[in-house]
Design a protein around this motif. Structure first.
Motif, mmCIF file in Angstrom:
data_model
loop_
_atom_site.group_PDB
_atom_site.id
_atom_site.type_symbol
_atom_site.label_atom_id
_atom_site.label_comp_id
_atom_site.label_asym_id
_atom_site.label_seq_id
_atom_site.Cartn_x
_atom_site.Cartn_y
_atom_site.Cartn_z
ATOM 1 N N GLN A 132 -27.716 115.815 36.393
ATOM 2 C CA GLN A 132 -26.600 114.883 36.579
ATOM 3 C C GLN A 132 -26.256 114.735 38.059
ATOM 4 O O GLN A 132 -26.117 113.615 38.562
ATOM 5 N N GLU A 133 -26.164 115.845 38.744
ATOM 6 C CA GLU A 133 -25.797 115.832 40.164
ATOM 7 C C GLU A 133 -26.901 115.237 41.032
ATOM 8 O O GLU A 133 -26.630 114.697 42.105
ATOM 9 N N SER A 134 -28.154 115.297 40.568
ATOM 10 C CA SER A 134 -29.285 114.817 41.357
ATOM 11 C C SER A 134 -29.626 113.355 41.104
ATOM 12 O O SER A 134 -30.373 112.758 41.885
ATOM 13 N N CYS A 135 -29.104 112.781 40.036
ATOM 14 C CA CYS A 135 -29.446 111.399 39.691
ATOM 15 C C CYS A 135 -29.021 110.465 40.825
ATOM 16 O O CYS A 135 -27.842 110.414 41.197
ATOM 17 N N PRO A 136 -29.966 109.697 41.385
ATOM 18 C CA PRO A 136 -29.643 108.861 42.538
ATOM 19 C C PRO A 136 -28.715 107.687 42.230
ATOM 20 O O PRO A 136 -28.104 107.114 43.134
ATOM 21 N N SER A 191 -26.382 107.928 39.509
ATOM 22 C CA SER A 191 -25.299 108.494 38.670
ATOM 23 C C SER A 191 -25.321 107.944 37.245
ATOM 24 O O SER A 191 -24.280 107.599 36.683
ATOM 25 N N ALA A 192 -26.519 107.893 36.651
ATOM 26 C CA ALA A 192 -26.668 107.375 35.292
ATOM 27 C C ALA A 192 -26.463 108.451 34.230
ATOM 28 O O ALA A 192 -26.381 108.135 33.042
ATOM 29 N N ILE A 193 -26.367 109.715 34.641
ATOM 30 C CA ILE A 193 -26.280 110.823 33.684
ATOM 31 C C ILE A 193 -24.863 111.373 33.648
ATOM 32 O O ILE A 193 -24.246 111.589 34.700
ATOM 33 N N LYS A 194 -24.391 111.630 32.426
ATOM 34 C CA LYS A 194 -23.100 112.294 32.231
ATOM 35 C C LYS A 194 -23.356 113.507 31.341
ATOM 36 O O LYS A 194 -23.989 113.398 30.303
ATOM 37 N N VAL A 195 -22.872 114.659 31.776
ATOM 38 C CA VAL A 195 -22.959 115.882 30.993
ATOM 39 C C VAL A 195 -21.531 116.357 30.793
ATOM 40 O O VAL A 195 -20.780 116.499 31.753
ATOM 41 N N GLU A 196 -21.150 116.551 29.536
ATOM 42 C CA GLU A 196 -19.767 116.953 29.259
ATOM 43 C C GLU A 196 -19.719 117.924 28.086
ATOM 44 O O GLU A 196 -20.626 117.965 27.274
ATOM 45 N N ASP A 197 -18.635 118.682 28.051
ATOM 46 C CA ASP A 197 -18.426 119.663 26.975
ATOM 47 C C ASP A 197 -18.066 118.991 25.680
ATOM 48 O O ASP A 197 -17.542 117.966 25.574
#
Length: 63
Positions: free
Chosen positions: A51-55, A57-63
């Motif tokens: 998520q942090e590396s996606c150039p 910001s297409a990824i979301k990781v959530e609880d």
């Protein structure tokens, strides 16, 4: 924990599956997709790194 890829934003660079292959893979459409419903406990760190590396910001990781 769940991971999502915004298909409209993804540019198909392939970074996320190279960082976290247990959660992400490239689809036939050339874009990244999640391959699990729930992120396995031992893959949580790499999912967040993807998520942090996606150039774009297409990824979301959530609880």
């Amino acid at each position: 924990m769940k991971a999502f890829v915004d298909q409209d934003t993804c540019i198909g660079c392939g970074l996320c599956p190279s960082i976290c292959p247990d959660v992400f893979d490239m689809g036939d459409d050339g874009k990244a997709h999640t391959i699990v419903d729930e992120v396995p406990g031992d893959a949580e760190d790499c999912a967040v790194e993807a998520q942090e590396s996606c150039p774009v910001s297409a990824i979301k990781v959530e609880d």
